[in-house]
Design an enzyme around this catalytic site. Structure first.
Site, PDB file in Angstrom:
ATOM      1  N   GLY A  14       0.836  -1.283   0.111  1.00  0.00           N
ATOM      2  CA  GLY A  14      -0.072  -0.051   0.071  1.00  0.00           C
ATOM      3  C   GLY A  14       0.687   1.282  -0.068  1.00  0.00           C
ATOM      4  N   SER A  15       2.008   1.170  -0.520  1.00  0.00           N
ATOM      5  CA  SER A  15       2.713   2.490  -0.406  1.00  0.00           C
ATOM      6  C   SER A  15       2.308   3.622  -1.494  1.00  0.00           C
ATOM      7  CB  SER A  15       4.261   2.153  -1.044  1.00  0.00           C
ATOM      8  OG  SER A  15       4.478   1.819  -2.347  1.00  0.00           O
ATOM      9  N   ASN A  16       1.697   2.869  -2.707  1.00  0.00           N
ATOM     10  CA  ASN A  16       1.000   3.936  -3.541  1.00  0.00           C
ATOM     11  C   ASN A  16      -0.443   4.469  -2.973  1.00  0.00           C
ATOM     12  OD1 ASN A  16       2.377   4.067  -6.182  1.00  0.00           O
ATOM     13  ND2 ASN A  16       2.725   2.029  -5.705  1.00  0.00           N
ATOM     14  N   MET A  95      -3.929  -6.894  -7.108  1.00  0.00           N
ATOM     15  CA  MET A  95      -3.299  -7.947  -7.674  1.00  0.00           C
ATOM     16  C   MET A  95      -4.500  -9.074  -7.929  1.00  0.00           C
ATOM     17  SD  MET A  95      -0.504  -6.583  -7.966  1.00  0.00           S
ATOM     18  CE  MET A  95       1.174  -7.032  -7.865  1.00  0.00           C
ATOM     19  N   ARG A  96      -5.408  -8.870  -8.876  1.00  0.00           N
ATOM     20  CA  ARG A  96      -6.346  -9.594  -9.326  1.00  0.00           C
ATOM     21  C   ARG A  96      -6.696  -9.486 -10.639  1.00  0.00           C
ATOM     22  NH1 ARG A  96      -7.686 -13.966  -6.880  1.00  0.00           N
ATOM     23  NH2 ARG A  96      -9.720 -13.845  -7.862  1.00  0.00           N
ATOM     24  N   ASN A 110      -5.110   1.646 -13.773  1.00  0.00           N
ATOM     25  CA  ASN A 110      -4.009   0.954 -13.223  1.00  0.00           C
ATOM     26  C   ASN A 110      -2.706   1.490 -13.346  1.00  0.00           C
ATOM     27  OD1 ASN A 110      -3.125  -1.630 -11.958  1.00  0.00           O
ATOM     28  ND2 ASN A 110      -2.542  -2.146 -14.140  1.00  0.00           N
ATOM     29  N   HIS A 112       1.306   0.350 -13.534  1.00  0.00           N
ATOM     30  CA  HIS A 112       1.896  -0.821 -14.006  1.00  0.00           C
ATOM     31  C   HIS A 112       3.548  -0.530 -13.968  1.00  0.00           C
ATOM     32  CE1 HIS A 112       2.745  -4.909 -15.668  1.00  0.00           C
ATOM     33  NE2 HIS A 112       3.373  -4.142 -16.165  1.00  0.00           N
TER      34      HIS A 112
HETATM   35  C1  GRF Z   1       3.760  -1.456  -7.645  1.00  0.00           C
HETATM   36  O1  GRF Z   1       4.819  -1.615  -7.985  1.00  0.00           O
HETATM   37  C2  GRF Z   1       2.471  -1.364  -8.513  1.00  0.00           C
HETATM   38  O2  GRF Z   1       3.253  -1.036  -9.939  1.00  0.00           O
HETATM   39  C3  GRF Z   1       2.373  -2.707  -9.077  1.00  0.00           C
HETATM   40  O3  GRF Z   1       2.392  -3.446  -7.510  1.00  0.00           O
HETATM   41  C4  GRF Z   1       3.272  -2.548  -6.686  1.00  0.00           C
HETATM   42  C5  GRF Z   1       2.336  -2.154  -5.539  1.00  0.00           C
HETATM   43  O4  GRF Z   1       3.219  -1.540  -4.460  1.00  0.00           O
HETATM   44  N1  GRF Z   1       1.039  -3.111  -9.488  1.00  0.00           N
HETATM   45  P1  GRF Z   1       2.475  -0.872  -3.259  1.00  0.00           P
HETATM   46  O5  GRF Z   1       1.381  -1.868  -2.442  1.00  0.00           O
HETATM   47  O6  GRF Z   1       1.688   0.208  -3.851  1.00  0.00           O
HETATM   48  O7  GRF Z   1       3.472  -0.433  -2.390  1.00  0.00           O
END
Ligand code: GRF
Length: 192
Positions: A14-16, A95-96, A110, A112
């Site tokens: 969940g860093s994003n 991730m689904r 999304n 990527h």
């Molecule tokens: C990211 O690298 C994104 O591009 C990929 O999964 C990772 C998620 O990282 N789809 P986080 O959970 O947001 O840290």
């Protein structure tokens, strides 16, 4: 001021998600205020759950293992997103694989970790690191029925440096992701 709602879907660290909450939630821009209506996670022990709580949002946990069919899970997702009133759904490390039940009913983007259309799928960072290409990067794209195949909205790239370790490469990807995803959402929503 117009309020524009988004939903964030995540599965892991969940860093994003955290960067989106930090940079967009309750933030006012020229043409709108963005609000994260809800966050949704498919893994009951994901690290991101606490990050969402930290911003006062109790995530909706939809554990995909409790659904018999992929479509049933997607139906539950679609229902929750419609209920939230969000106009845009953001997959931030979600991730689904999604079925047409989702892709035909939800406007979603999304993140990527490669320069699409190169290196689609779950091993993008490894594949792009080990490829002979000197340039790598990340993409934000619309979600379509084809995995990592929808229209590209924004990309950022960087040059692989001589002797760059996998760890440095991965962390460069994440640094760029943390900038590009919030910026792209802001640009998509902050319009008249
Ligand atoms: C990211 O690298 C994104 O591009 C990929 O999964 C990772 C998620 O990282 N789809 P986080 O959970 O947001 O840290």
């Amino acid at each position: 001021m117009v309020i524009k709602k988004i939903v964030i879907l995540f599965s892991g660290t969940g860093s994003n998600l955290e960067k989106l909450l930090e940079n967009l939630h309750h933030k006012t821009f020229e043409h709108c205020t963005i609000e994260v209506a809800t966050t949704i996670c498919n893994r009951p022990h994901a690290e991101g759950i606490e990050k969402s709580r930290h911003y006062g949002i109790e995530p909706l946990i939809l554990d995909h293992t409790l659904f018999e069919k992929r479509e049933d899970f997607d139906k539950a997702l679609v229902e929750a997103i419609h209920k939230s009133g969000a106009e845009l759904t953001v997959l931030a490390g979600f991730m689904r694989f999604l079925t047409p039940c989702f892709t035909q009913n939800i406007k979603a983007i999304n993140l990527h970790p490669s320069l699409l259309p190169l290196f689609k799928g779950g091993k993008a960072i490894e594949e792009s690191f080990h490829s002979p290409l000197k340039t790598a990067g990340i993409s934000v794209h619309y979600v379509s029925e084809e995995l990592d195949g929808g229209d590209i909205i924004a990309q950022k790239s960087f040059e692989k440096t001589e002797g760059m370790s996998f760890e440095d490469f991965e962390s460069k990807i994440h640094i760029l992701e943390h900038e590009l995803l919030p910026e792209t959402i802001k640009n998509l929503l902050n319009r008249k």
